[in-house]
Every structure is written in structure tokens, then in C-alpha cells.
Design a protein around this motif. Sequence first.
Motif, PDB file in Angstrom:
ATOM      1  N   LEU A 102       6.807 -19.209 -23.533  1.00 30.69           N
ATOM      2  CA  LEU A 102       6.072 -18.581 -22.430  1.00 30.69           C
ATOM      3  C   LEU A 102       4.978 -19.470 -21.855  1.00 30.69           C
ATOM      4  O   LEU A 102       4.300 -19.084 -20.907  1.00 30.69           O
ATOM      5  CB  LEU A 102       5.448 -17.262 -22.913  1.00 30.69           C
ATOM      6  CG  LEU A 102       6.438 -16.195 -23.392  1.00 30.69           C
ATOM      7  CD1 LEU A 102       5.692 -14.988 -23.931  1.00 30.69           C
ATOM      8  CD2 LEU A 102       7.376 -15.789 -22.270  1.00 30.69           C
ATOM      9  N   GLU A 108       5.803 -18.971 -17.423  1.00 28.30           N
ATOM     10  CA  GLU A 108       4.813 -18.336 -16.552  1.00 28.30           C
ATOM     11  C   GLU A 108       5.493 -17.453 -15.511  1.00 28.30           C
ATOM     12  O   GLU A 108       5.055 -16.327 -15.254  1.00 28.30           O
ATOM     13  CB  GLU A 108       3.971 -19.408 -15.862  1.00 28.30           C
ATOM     14  CG  GLU A 108       2.896 -18.848 -14.944  1.00 28.30           C
ATOM     15  CD  GLU A 108       2.069 -19.933 -14.271  1.00 28.30           C
ATOM     16  OE1 GLU A 108       1.123 -19.586 -13.537  1.00 28.30           O
ATOM     17  OE2 GLU A 108       2.376 -21.124 -14.478  1.00 28.30           O
ATOM     18  N   ARG A 111       6.739 -14.302 -17.228  1.00 28.26           N
ATOM     19  CA  ARG A 111       5.665 -13.343 -17.467  1.00 28.26           C
ATOM     20  C   ARG A 111       5.304 -12.599 -16.189  1.00 28.26           C
ATOM     21  O   ARG A 111       5.063 -11.379 -16.205  1.00 28.26           O
ATOM     22  CB  ARG A 111       4.437 -14.069 -18.028  1.00 28.26           C
ATOM     23  CG  ARG A 111       4.601 -14.534 -19.462  1.00 28.26           C
ATOM     24  CD  ARG A 111       3.316 -15.098 -20.030  1.00 28.26           C
ATOM     25  NE  ARG A 111       3.102 -16.500 -19.668  1.00 28.26           N
ATOM     26  CZ  ARG A 111       2.189 -16.956 -18.857  1.00 28.26           C
ATOM     27  NH1 ARG A 111       1.360 -16.102 -18.246  1.00 28.26           N
ATOM     28  NH2 ARG A 111       2.048 -18.245 -18.606  1.00 28.26           N
ATOM     29  N   ARG A 112       5.288 -13.300 -15.091  1.00 27.72           N
ATOM     30  CA  ARG A 112       4.973 -12.677 -13.806  1.00 27.72           C
ATOM     31  C   ARG A 112       6.060 -11.680 -13.406  1.00 27.72           C
ATOM     32  O   ARG A 112       5.763 -10.567 -12.956  1.00 27.72           O
ATOM     33  CB  ARG A 112       4.832 -13.764 -12.733  1.00 27.72           C
ATOM     34  CG  ARG A 112       4.439 -13.214 -11.365  1.00 27.72           C
ATOM     35  CD  ARG A 112       4.150 -14.342 -10.402  1.00 27.72           C
ATOM     36  NE  ARG A 112       5.285 -15.230 -10.223  1.00 27.72           N
ATOM     37  CZ  ARG A 112       5.334 -16.497 -10.650  1.00 27.72           C
ATOM     38  NH1 ARG A 112       4.295 -17.023 -11.294  1.00 27.72           N
ATOM     39  NH2 ARG A 112       6.414 -17.242 -10.444  1.00 27.72           N
ATOM     40  N   LYS A 115       5.750  -8.480 -15.474  1.00 32.13           N
ATOM     41  CA  LYS A 115       4.644  -7.649 -15.015  1.00 32.13           C
ATOM     42  C   LYS A 115       5.029  -6.872 -13.764  1.00 32.13           C
ATOM     43  O   LYS A 115       4.757  -5.668 -13.652  1.00 32.13           O
ATOM     44  CB  LYS A 115       3.420  -8.512 -14.739  1.00 32.13           C
ATOM     45  CG  LYS A 115       2.189  -7.728 -14.326  1.00 32.13           C
ATOM     46  CD  LYS A 115       0.979  -8.633 -14.161  1.00 32.13           C
ATOM     47  CE  LYS A 115      -0.259  -7.830 -13.784  1.00 32.13           C
ATOM     48  NZ  LYS A 115      -1.452  -8.707 -13.640  1.00 32.13           N
ATOM     49  N   GLN A 134      -4.832 -16.774 -25.936  1.00 32.20           N
ATOM     50  CA  GLN A 134      -3.976 -17.031 -24.785  1.00 32.20           C
ATOM     51  C   GLN A 134      -3.131 -15.801 -24.459  1.00 32.20           C
ATOM     52  O   GLN A 134      -2.942 -15.448 -23.299  1.00 32.20           O
ATOM     53  CB  GLN A 134      -3.073 -18.231 -25.048  1.00 32.20           C
ATOM     54  CG  GLN A 134      -2.336 -18.751 -23.833  1.00 32.20           C
ATOM     55  CD  GLN A 134      -3.282 -19.297 -22.779  1.00 32.20           C
ATOM     56  OE1 GLN A 134      -4.176 -20.083 -23.076  1.00 32.20           O
ATOM     57  NE2 GLN A 134      -3.106 -18.877 -21.541  1.00 32.20           N
ATOM     58  N   CYS A 135      -2.639 -15.142 -25.486  1.00 33.34           N
ATOM     59  CA  CYS A 135      -1.859 -13.916 -25.284  1.00 33.34           C
ATOM     60  C   CYS A 135      -2.701 -12.829 -24.620  1.00 33.34           C
ATOM     61  O   CYS A 135      -2.206 -12.068 -23.782  1.00 33.34           O
ATOM     62  CB  CYS A 135      -1.315 -13.411 -26.616  1.00 33.34           C
ATOM     63  SG  CYS A 135       0.030 -14.403 -27.304  1.00 33.34           S
ATOM     64  N   HIS A 137      -5.221 -13.370 -22.584  1.00 37.09           N
ATOM     65  CA  HIS A 137      -5.360 -13.771 -21.187  1.00 37.09           C
ATOM     66  C   HIS A 137      -4.083 -13.481 -20.399  1.00 37.09           C
ATOM     67  O   HIS A 137      -4.151 -13.138 -19.215  1.00 37.09           O
ATOM     68  CB  HIS A 137      -5.703 -15.258 -21.096  1.00 37.09           C
ATOM     69  CG  HIS A 137      -7.085 -15.603 -21.554  1.00 37.09           C
ATOM     70  ND1 HIS A 137      -8.205 -14.877 -21.181  1.00 37.09           N
ATOM     71  CD2 HIS A 137      -7.548 -16.590 -22.369  1.00 37.09           C
ATOM     72  CE1 HIS A 137      -9.281 -15.390 -21.726  1.00 37.09           C
ATOM     73  NE2 HIS A 137      -8.912 -16.435 -22.464  1.00 37.09           N
ATOM     74  N   TRP A 138      -2.959 -13.647 -21.039  1.00 40.96           N
ATOM     75  CA  TRP A 138      -1.688 -13.350 -20.368  1.00 40.96           C
ATOM     76  C   TRP A 138      -1.512 -11.854 -20.124  1.00 40.96           C
ATOM     77  O   TRP A 138      -0.757 -11.454 -19.245  1.00 40.96           O
ATOM     78  CB  TRP A 138      -0.517 -13.837 -21.222  1.00 40.96           C
ATOM     79  CG  TRP A 138      -0.339 -15.321 -21.242  1.00 40.96           C
ATOM     80  CD1 TRP A 138      -0.877 -16.241 -20.376  1.00 40.96           C
ATOM     81  CD2 TRP A 138       0.444 -16.057 -22.187  1.00 40.96           C
ATOM     82  NE1 TRP A 138      -0.473 -17.506 -20.723  1.00 40.96           N
ATOM     83  CE2 TRP A 138       0.346 -17.423 -21.828  1.00 40.96           C
ATOM     84  CE3 TRP A 138       1.230 -15.713 -23.283  1.00 40.96           C
ATOM     85  CZ2 TRP A 138       0.987 -18.441 -22.537  1.00 40.96           C
ATOM     86  CZ3 TRP A 138       1.869 -16.710 -23.998  1.00 40.96           C
ATOM     87  CH2 TRP A 138       1.755 -18.056 -23.624  1.00 40.96           C
TER      88      TRP A 138
END
Length: 215
Positions: A102, A108, A111-112, A115, A134-135, A137-138
Motif C-alpha cells: 500500500l 496509494e 487506498r483512494r 475510500k 502511517q496506517c 494517517h492513511w
Amino acid sequence: MSSSTSTDQWVSPVPCSQVDVKVQNDPDRLFRLMHEVISAQENWEKDLAPRILLGLWHPKFIEPAKKHLPYVRRAHIGMSPAFAKKWFWESCETFSMNFSSLVTAEGEAFRRDCKQAGKSIAVWTVNAKEEMMQCVHWGVQVILTDYTRRWLDLRAQLAEDFVTASALASGPRYFLWTNWRYYSPTQMVFSRLAQSYLLKFGGPFEYFPSTPSTR
């Protein structure tokens, strides 16, 4: 088949058990037996079934899971966002992905997309504080770690003072450049090795028709 219990969800701490379905299993036989065990429990539809997350590595398990366990949520466990999108996107609500997969540009974008589509992301195996941060923040929904106390302590610190705790745990700005595992070429190799393993022990990647249910 193995299972792991996760209560370390950043957004919604609802206890659940992720069943890691190993590729060597026979899908119809395994899920038929699982249904027999699950449905034999008292109040299983309300108290047990909603807590089970079926983790699938290989596409051949999708249709048998839908047939025998239609009431169980499905997740894809994997190391490649591209593979996840191609084979599991329409059939799974959760994606349990290796942390390093990821980090890349492909990760990236994945992940987007998750979402935007309302898909949940679980990340494994997140042991370093920098990776845990980091997770956060993601904005992932689940962190899977071998060091639960480390994560719980960090989560408590973040709840008390997010800015300070985040700064201490995040590491340097160039953190994601400090490990060769995070690089795209490395992830391409890992992805190919993982897919070779799935092909060897699970057969070709296609939607296998299910045999008639005996239930």
C-alpha cells in the motif's frame, strides 16, 4: 484454515474473527462444514455470523463462499492491489493487504479507490510504530500486529494528544524511503511470487463454478 481476532480497529472497534482460508482447501467441502458448525450455535445469525470475516486469497473460493456462507462477510487477503481489483473488487467488502503493497503509487491509488467505494482496509503485519502511524494517517479501518500492546499504547497516546504522539511515532519524513520492501520493483517481485504460489497450490485464476449444495 486459521483465524485471528482483531479488536485493534482505529475507526470502529467491533470484535471480529478473520478466517484465513488457506489455498490448499477444497472450497465446497470447507464452507459446507463451516456452515454446519456455525448454524449449530445458538443465536448464530445474530451473535456469531456478523462477527466472521472470511479471508480469501484465491478467486476460486468466491462462488462457493457465496453459496454456502452467504451471510458471512468476505475479505481478500493479498499483496497486490492490481490482483485485488481484478479478481475480488465486486465480491469483497474488505481488503486485508500487506503494508508494503500500500506504500507504492499503485497502493496509494488503491487506498483512494477503496475510500471512494466504501471498502474497508485491513493492513498486516504492522509491528513498527512508524508503520502503525502511517496506517493512522492513511485512515485504514484495521491494523493487524504481532505487538498488540504497542499499538494500544500508541492509540491511547494519540487519543490524549494526537499532534505530539504523531510527531514522536511517525519517524522522519523520508521514512517510506528507508526500507527496500517499500519500493515498487520489490513489490512487483513479491506479487509475482505470491501469485505463483497461488497458481501452484490453488490452480488457475478464474471463477470456478460451484457444485450443487448438499444442504
